[in-house]
Write an enzyme that holds these catalytic residues in place. Structure first.
Site, PDB file in Angstrom:
ATOM      1  N   PRO A  10       0.791  -1.231   0.000  1.00 37.26           N
ATOM      2  CA  PRO A  10       0.000   0.000   0.000  1.00 37.26           C
ATOM      3  C   PRO A  10       0.826   1.287   0.000  1.00 37.26           C
ATOM      4  O   PRO A  10       1.872   1.365   0.635  1.00 37.26           O
ATOM      5  CB  PRO A  10      -0.826  -0.102   1.289  1.00 37.26           C
ATOM      6  CG  PRO A  10      -0.109  -1.095   2.136  1.00 37.26           C
ATOM      7  CD  PRO A  10       0.532  -2.064   1.184  1.00 37.26           C
ATOM      8  N   ASN A  11       0.293   2.240  -0.726  1.00 40.89           N
ATOM      9  CA  ASN A  11       0.828   3.610  -0.836  1.00 40.89           C
ATOM     10  C   ASN A  11       2.087   3.729  -1.684  1.00 40.89           C
ATOM     11  O   ASN A  11       2.558   4.835  -1.942  1.00 40.89           O
ATOM     12  CB  ASN A  11       1.072   4.228   0.559  1.00 40.89           C
ATOM     13  CG  ASN A  11      -0.206   4.330   1.365  1.00 40.89           C
ATOM     14  OD1 ASN A  11      -1.191   4.864   0.877  1.00 40.89           O
ATOM     15  ND2 ASN A  11      -0.207   3.804   2.571  1.00 40.89           N
ATOM     16  N   ARG A  18       5.097  11.076  -2.637  1.00 35.14           N
ATOM     17  CA  ARG A  18       4.917  10.676  -1.244  1.00 35.14           C
ATOM     18  C   ARG A  18       6.213  10.863  -0.444  1.00 35.14           C
ATOM     19  O   ARG A  18       7.202  10.171  -0.693  1.00 35.14           O
ATOM     20  CB  ARG A  18       4.516   9.196  -1.199  1.00 35.14           C
ATOM     21  CG  ARG A  18       4.339   8.667   0.193  1.00 35.14           C
ATOM     22  CD  ARG A  18       4.251   7.147   0.195  1.00 35.14           C
ATOM     23  NE  ARG A  18       4.134   6.678   1.566  1.00 35.14           N
ATOM     24  CZ  ARG A  18       4.350   5.436   1.957  1.00 35.14           C
ATOM     25  NH1 ARG A  18       4.673   4.512   1.081  1.00 35.14           N
ATOM     26  NH2 ARG A  18       4.243   5.110   3.222  1.00 35.14           N
ATOM     27  N   TYR A  23      11.403   8.772   0.886  1.00 33.46           N
ATOM     28  CA  TYR A  23      11.347   7.712  -0.134  1.00 33.46           C
ATOM     29  C   TYR A  23      12.011   8.071  -1.463  1.00 33.46           C
ATOM     30  O   TYR A  23      12.104   7.218  -2.347  1.00 33.46           O
ATOM     31  CB  TYR A  23       9.886   7.306  -0.367  1.00 33.46           C
ATOM     32  CG  TYR A  23       9.225   6.766   0.884  1.00 33.46           C
ATOM     33  CD1 TYR A  23       9.696   5.601   1.491  1.00 33.46           C
ATOM     34  CD2 TYR A  23       8.143   7.419   1.482  1.00 33.46           C
ATOM     35  CE1 TYR A  23       9.117   5.107   2.650  1.00 33.46           C
ATOM     36  CE2 TYR A  23       7.550   6.929   2.640  1.00 33.46           C
ATOM     37  CZ  TYR A  23       8.040   5.776   3.218  1.00 33.46           C
ATOM     38  OH  TYR A  23       7.470   5.277   4.365  1.00 33.46           O
ATOM     39  N   ASN A  74       8.120  -5.659  -1.103  1.00 33.70           N
ATOM     40  CA  ASN A  74       8.065  -4.492  -0.232  1.00 33.70           C
ATOM     41  C   ASN A  74       6.609  -4.409   0.202  1.00 33.70           C
ATOM     42  O   ASN A  74       5.762  -3.878  -0.522  1.00 33.70           O
ATOM     43  CB  ASN A  74       8.494  -3.217  -0.965  1.00 33.70           C
ATOM     44  CG  ASN A  74       8.502  -2.008  -0.027  1.00 33.70           C
ATOM     45  OD1 ASN A  74       8.031  -2.108   1.119  1.00 33.70           O
ATOM     46  ND2 ASN A  74       9.024  -0.889  -0.492  1.00 33.70           N
ATOM     47  N   ALA A  77       3.449  -0.787   4.680  1.00 36.52           N
ATOM     48  CA  ALA A  77       2.971  -0.795   6.076  1.00 36.52           C
ATOM     49  C   ALA A  77       2.511  -2.180   6.532  1.00 36.52           C
ATOM     50  O   ALA A  77       2.549  -2.477   7.735  1.00 36.52           O
ATOM     51  CB  ALA A  77       1.847   0.222   6.242  1.00 36.52           C
ATOM     52  N   HIS A  80       4.566  -4.408   8.951  1.00 32.35           N
ATOM     53  CA  HIS A  80       4.538  -4.260  10.407  1.00 32.35           C
ATOM     54  C   HIS A  80       3.234  -4.748  11.034  1.00 32.35           C
ATOM     55  O   HIS A  80       3.042  -4.594  12.237  1.00 32.35           O
ATOM     56  CB  HIS A  80       4.759  -2.778  10.768  1.00 32.35           C
ATOM     57  CG  HIS A  80       5.797  -2.108   9.928  1.00 32.35           C
ATOM     58  ND1 HIS A  80       7.121  -2.526   9.932  1.00 32.35           N
ATOM     59  CD2 HIS A  80       5.733  -1.086   9.030  1.00 32.35           C
ATOM     60  CE1 HIS A  80       7.801  -1.769   9.079  1.00 32.35           C
ATOM     61  NE2 HIS A  80       6.985  -0.895   8.517  1.00 32.35           N
ATOM     62  N   GLU A  98      12.970  -9.481   1.315  1.00 36.52           N
ATOM     63  CA  GLU A  98      12.236  -8.318   1.811  1.00 36.52           C
ATOM     64  C   GLU A  98      13.012  -7.062   1.424  1.00 36.52           C
ATOM     65  O   GLU A  98      14.223  -6.996   1.631  1.00 36.52           O
ATOM     66  CB  GLU A  98      12.118  -8.423   3.336  1.00 36.52           C
ATOM     67  CG  GLU A  98      11.470  -7.216   3.990  1.00 36.52           C
ATOM     68  CD  GLU A  98      11.390  -7.339   5.515  1.00 36.52           C
ATOM     69  OE1 GLU A  98      11.904  -8.333   6.079  1.00 36.52           O
ATOM     70  OE2 GLU A  98      10.833  -6.413   6.139  1.00 36.52           O
ATOM     71  N   HIS A 100      12.949  -2.619   1.386  1.00 34.84           N
ATOM     72  CA  HIS A 100      12.352  -1.334   1.771  1.00 34.84           C
ATOM     73  C   HIS A 100      13.230  -0.218   1.230  1.00 34.84           C
ATOM     74  O   HIS A 100      14.465  -0.321   1.266  1.00 34.84           O
ATOM     75  CB  HIS A 100      12.278  -1.186   3.298  1.00 34.84           C
ATOM     76  CG  HIS A 100      11.432  -2.230   3.936  1.00 34.84           C
ATOM     77  ND1 HIS A 100      10.052  -2.191   3.911  1.00 34.84           N
ATOM     78  CD2 HIS A 100      11.764  -3.363   4.601  1.00 34.84           C
ATOM     79  CE1 HIS A 100       9.575  -3.254   4.526  1.00 34.84           C
ATOM     80  NE2 HIS A 100      10.593  -3.994   4.946  1.00 34.84           N
ATOM     81  N   SER A 102      13.314   2.906   2.579  1.00 33.79           N
ATOM     82  CA  SER A 102      13.910   3.493   3.785  1.00 33.79           C
ATOM     83  C   SER A 102      14.364   2.351   4.685  1.00 33.79           C
ATOM     84  O   SER A 102      14.145   1.178   4.359  1.00 33.79           O
ATOM     85  CB  SER A 102      12.864   4.350   4.505  1.00 33.79           C
ATOM     86  OG  SER A 102      11.822   3.519   5.015  1.00 33.79           O
ATOM     87  N   ARG A 107      13.557   4.241  12.007  1.00 36.00           N
ATOM     88  CA  ARG A 107      12.432   5.180  12.033  1.00 36.00           C
ATOM     89  C   ARG A 107      11.581   4.954  13.298  1.00 36.00           C
ATOM     90  O   ARG A 107      12.093   4.493  14.300  1.00 36.00           O
ATOM     91  CB  ARG A 107      11.642   5.028  10.731  1.00 36.00           C
ATOM     92  CG  ARG A 107      12.494   5.374   9.501  1.00 36.00           C
ATOM     93  CD  ARG A 107      11.737   5.189   8.214  1.00 36.00           C
ATOM     94  NE  ARG A 107      10.554   6.060   8.172  1.00 36.00           N
ATOM     95  CZ  ARG A 107       9.558   5.915   7.291  1.00 36.00           C
ATOM     96  NH1 ARG A 107       9.616   4.957   6.394  1.00 36.00           N
ATOM     97  NH2 ARG A 107       8.542   6.736   7.322  1.00 36.00           N
ATOM     98  N   ARG A 111       7.613   0.801  13.394  1.00 33.72           N
ATOM     99  CA  ARG A 111       8.130   0.194  12.154  1.00 33.72           C
ATOM    100  C   ARG A 111       9.252  -0.817  12.432  1.00 33.72           C
ATOM    101  O   ARG A 111       9.818  -1.398  11.509  1.00 33.72           O
ATOM    102  CB  ARG A 111       8.671   1.279  11.210  1.00 33.72           C
ATOM    103  CG  ARG A 111       7.614   2.215  10.700  1.00 33.72           C
ATOM    104  CD  ARG A 111       8.202   3.222   9.711  1.00 33.72           C
ATOM    105  NE  ARG A 111       7.365   4.402   9.661  1.00 33.72           N
ATOM    106  CZ  ARG A 111       6.284   4.528   8.897  1.00 33.72           C
ATOM    107  NH1 ARG A 111       5.924   3.569   8.091  1.00 33.72           N
ATOM    108  NH2 ARG A 111       5.567   5.637   8.922  1.00 33.72           N
TER     109      ARG A 111
HETATM  110  C1  DQA Z   1       8.501   1.112   3.430  1.00 35.84           C
HETATM  111  C2  DQA Z   1       8.661   1.321   4.935  1.00 35.84           C
HETATM  112  C3  DQA Z   1       7.349   1.106   5.664  1.00 35.84           C
HETATM  113  O1  DQA Z   1       7.514   1.313   7.060  1.00 35.84           O
HETATM  114  C4  DQA Z   1       6.285   2.060   5.158  1.00 35.84           C
HETATM  115  O2  DQA Z   1       5.042   1.796   5.782  1.00 35.84           O
HETATM  116  C5  DQA Z   1       6.177   2.078   3.683  1.00 35.84           C
HETATM  117  C6  DQA Z   1       7.382   1.989   2.877  1.00 35.84           C
HETATM  118  C7  DQA Z   1       9.783   1.457   2.653  1.00 35.84           C
HETATM  119  O3  DQA Z   1       9.900   1.041   1.506  1.00 35.84           O
HETATM  120  O4  DQA Z   1      10.657   2.155   3.172  1.00 35.84           O
HETATM  121  O5  DQA Z   1       5.087   2.272   3.141  1.00 35.84           O
HETATM  122  O6  DQA Z   1       8.207  -0.250   3.193  1.00 35.84           O
END
Ligand code: DQA
Length: 145
Positions: A10-11, A18, A23, A74, A77, A80, A98, A100, A102, A107, A111
């Site tokens: 998501p997102n 964003r 990011y 990835n 959210a 977590h 896995e 990410h 960031s 953080r 997270r």
């Molecule tokens: C993320 C890190 C997650 O904590 C966050 O919710 C994201 C992006 C990252 O790629 O850094 O949506 O997965």
């Protein structure tokens, strides 16, 4: 030819606008293009997908067996929070990486827990968009080892 499924949660469809300070400025399309270029270099085939829906991500994981040789995720959210994605990944008979953009461990406290990490063969975090190409290299390495 190795087949690798790359899933985004998501997102991540909002990348580019964003929180660019966290990011970066690359859009998800830019990251897909980077991955396609790396896949060509490595001689593997990728399928790059994104969903804002936990159930859709789970269905894609369930369908991956026999079609793909490795999975890069990835989960954003859901990393977590989703025991359901953890359980789906656990059933897979292939390496899971896995990734990410960031580094969630550096953080907010919420997270710091990852439900993907216990079943992942490798974790790549904090490398920005290049983390995806590193994950592809790792996936090919794990498939052939
Ligand atoms: C993320 C890190 C997650 O904590 C966050 O919710 C994201 C992006 C990252 O790629 O850094 O949506 O997965």
């Amino acid at each position: 030819m190795h087949r690798i499924l790359i899933l985004n949660g998501p997102n991540l469809n909002m990348l580019g606008t964003r929180e660019p300070d966290i990011y970066g400025h690359d859009t998800l399309e830019d990251i897909n293009a980077l991955c396609l270029e790396k896949a060509r270099e490595l001689g593997c085939k990728i399928d790059f997908r994104q969903s804002n829906h936990e159930g859709e991500l789970i269905e894609w994981v369930q369908e991956a067996d026999g079609i793909f040789d490795a999975l890069i995720i990835n989960a954003a959210a859901y990393t977590h929070s989703s025991i359901a994605i953890h359980d789906a990944l656990k059933m897979l008979g292939m390496p899971v990486i896995e990734v990410h953009l960031s580094d969630p461990k550096k953080r907010e406290k919420f997270r710091h827990v990852s439900y993907i990490e216990p079943i992942a063969s490798a974790v790549i975090a904090g490398e920005g968009a290049q983390g995806y190409t590193q994950a592809l290299e790792k996936a090919c390495e794990l498939i052939t080892s």
